[in-house]
Design an enzyme around this catalytic site. Structure first.
Site, PDB file in Angstrom:
ATOM      1  N   GLY A  98     -60.529   1.396  68.247  1.00 46.16           N
ATOM      2  CA  GLY A  98     -59.327   2.230  68.380  1.00 46.16           C
ATOM      3  C   GLY A  98     -58.021   1.489  68.561  1.00 46.16           C
ATOM      4  O   GLY A  98     -56.963   2.077  68.399  1.00 46.16           O
ATOM      5  N   GLY A 100     -57.140  -1.054  66.733  1.00 48.79           N
ATOM      6  CA  GLY A 100     -56.826  -1.768  65.500  1.00 48.79           C
ATOM      7  C   GLY A 100     -57.266  -3.215  65.570  1.00 48.79           C
ATOM      8  O   GLY A 100     -56.657  -4.097  64.946  1.00 48.79           O
ATOM      9  N   SER A 102     -59.866  -4.675  64.320  1.00 49.01           N
ATOM     10  CA  SER A 102     -60.341  -5.243  63.056  1.00 49.01           C
ATOM     11  C   SER A 102     -59.161  -5.595  62.155  1.00 49.01           C
ATOM     12  O   SER A 102     -59.126  -6.653  61.527  1.00 49.01           O
ATOM     13  CB  SER A 102     -61.282  -4.260  62.351  1.00 49.01           C
ATOM     14  OG  SER A 102     -60.664  -3.018  62.162  1.00 49.01           O
ATOM     15  N   ALA A 103     -58.146  -4.744  62.124  1.00 51.81           N
ATOM     16  CA  ALA A 103     -56.972  -5.021  61.295  1.00 51.81           C
ATOM     17  C   ALA A 103     -56.195  -6.207  61.851  1.00 51.81           C
ATOM     18  O   ALA A 103     -55.702  -7.052  61.097  1.00 51.81           O
ATOM     19  CB  ALA A 103     -56.074  -3.795  61.240  1.00 51.81           C
ATOM     20  N   ALA A 104     -56.105  -6.281  63.179  1.00 48.88           N
ATOM     21  CA  ALA A 104     -55.378  -7.397  63.795  1.00 48.88           C
ATOM     22  C   ALA A 104     -56.069  -8.716  63.452  1.00 48.88           C
ATOM     23  O   ALA A 104     -55.419  -9.729  63.177  1.00 48.88           O
ATOM     24  CB  ALA A 104     -55.312  -7.202  65.309  1.00 48.88           C
ATOM     25  N   ASP A 145     -53.824   0.917  59.806  1.00 45.66           N
ATOM     26  CA  ASP A 145     -54.038  -0.117  60.826  1.00 45.66           C
ATOM     27  C   ASP A 145     -53.456  -1.458  60.394  1.00 45.66           C
ATOM     28  O   ASP A 145     -52.732  -2.108  61.151  1.00 45.66           O
ATOM     29  CB  ASP A 145     -55.539  -0.300  61.092  1.00 45.66           C
ATOM     30  CG  ASP A 145     -56.100   0.792  61.971  1.00 45.66           C
ATOM     31  OD1 ASP A 145     -55.488   1.876  62.015  1.00 45.66           O
ATOM     32  OD2 ASP A 145     -57.150   0.570  62.600  1.00 45.66           O
TER      33      ASP A 145
END
Ligand code: PMV
Length: 311
Positions: A98, A100, A102-104, A145
């Site tokens: 939640g 983010g 994975s995007a970070a 994200d």
């Protein structure tokens, strides 16, 4: 050596609806994941993951994380047949469902590779590489994200369902607003929850049409309220958004419980954020005192919280 950062994010409005081309609003968090890339002898890549994380998160997401890293490396055309990449992830962003995470991670890696190999990619291309990374987690991610992670700030985002460029607008909010993030500690699968919503929608398209139309005007009101720094209005709209997420069955009992606690302790508004069925909830506070009260109340029930500012 190359280094790079990707911000965490929280979705203020529009998770799940964004998948169907409706607007969503996300805010980047001050916390970030950093990546460090070193080229050593050998081939392929090796990952040292020093990110702080919710228990079980890294194990549960291991395969997806490795695939995501692979996707970013491939998208950026880095040859790992004759050199090995030693990749270390760290930073103060707590890896949990939640925020983010994975995007970070994908954004940080793309920036670190860009730095190490002097590719001179701009933010738009970094964002594209991070999106490729996100695909390993979400199947068909909306892209919100990685966009928040790459650009930071407050972002109005509309996915282009035809596959072209997404709409992305950076919102300059009038005020900074205190936010509490409560962590249920449960990591749900985004792919599964998104698929469940699709099934529900296919079973009753008319009901969903109505919900989508209510959400659409809510999102427009939220944009105005954010631009004006209207705390009270934003809080009310968060509550309404949470109700719509309950209607599409993505808010779990645990999310509803933490939302109730936050509202009982003075939150102007509270909702689940992200995938749902666990993950995180967010609560808006009018000042730091209320922010602390909300965080303490959630912690007293045994859940972790983070305090941040949005806007
Ligand atoms: O759980 P998160 O923070 O990765 O958010 C998922 C958001 C969804 O709208 C459910 C999916 C998406 O791709 O936007």
């Amino acid at each position: 050596m190359g280094i790079g950062r990707g911000f965490g994010k929280t979705i203020l409005f529009g998770e799940h609806f964004v998948v169907y081309g409706l607007p969503a609003i996300a805010s980047a968090l001050g916390s970030y994941t950093s990546a460090e890339v070193k080229v050593v002898d050998g081939k392929d890549f090796e990952v040292i993951d020093d990110r702080p994380a919710t228990p079980g998160y890294k194990v549960k997401k291991y395969d997806e994380a490795m695939q995501s890293i692979k996707n970013v490396i491939e998208y950026m055309n880095i040859d790992i047949g004759c050199q090995k990449l030693e990749i270390t992830f760290s930073g103060d962003l707590f890896a949990a469902s939640g925020v983010g995470a994975s995007a970070a991670q994908a954004t940080a890696l793309a920036r670190a590779l860009n730095d190490n190999f002097t590719l001179m990619w701009d933010d738009e291309k970094i964002n594209e590489a991070a999106y490729e990374g996100e695909r390993a987690y979400h199947g068909t991610p909306s892209g919100i994200d990685n966009t928040a992670s790459t650009y930071g700030g407050l972002i109005w985002f509309v996915k282009n369902l035809k596959g072209g460029k997404n709409v992305m607008e950076i919102l300059q909010s009038g005020k900074k607003m205190p936010l509490v993030i409560g962590n249920t500690g449960i990591t749900a699968s985004t792919v599964e929850v998104v698929a469940d919503v699709r099934k529900l929608k296919e079973a009753d398209p008319l009901r969903f049409e109505k919900i989508f139309s209510v959400y659409h005007s809510l999102a427009i009101d939220a944009k105005v309220a954010l631009l004006e720094g209207d705390y009270i209005g934003i809080g009310k709209l968060m509550n309404q958004n949470h109700k719509l997420l309950q209607d599409i069955k993505v808010s779990g009992e645990i999310n509803d419980r933490l939302v109730d606690i936050a509202l009982k302790h003075g939150a102007l508004g509270a909702k689940m954020t992200g995938t749902g069925r666990g993950g995180l909830v967010i609560a808006l506070a009018e000042n730091e005192k209320v922010q602390n009260n909300i965080a303490s109340a959630i912690e007293a029930e045994g859940y972790d919280t983070w305090k941040t500012m949005i806007g």
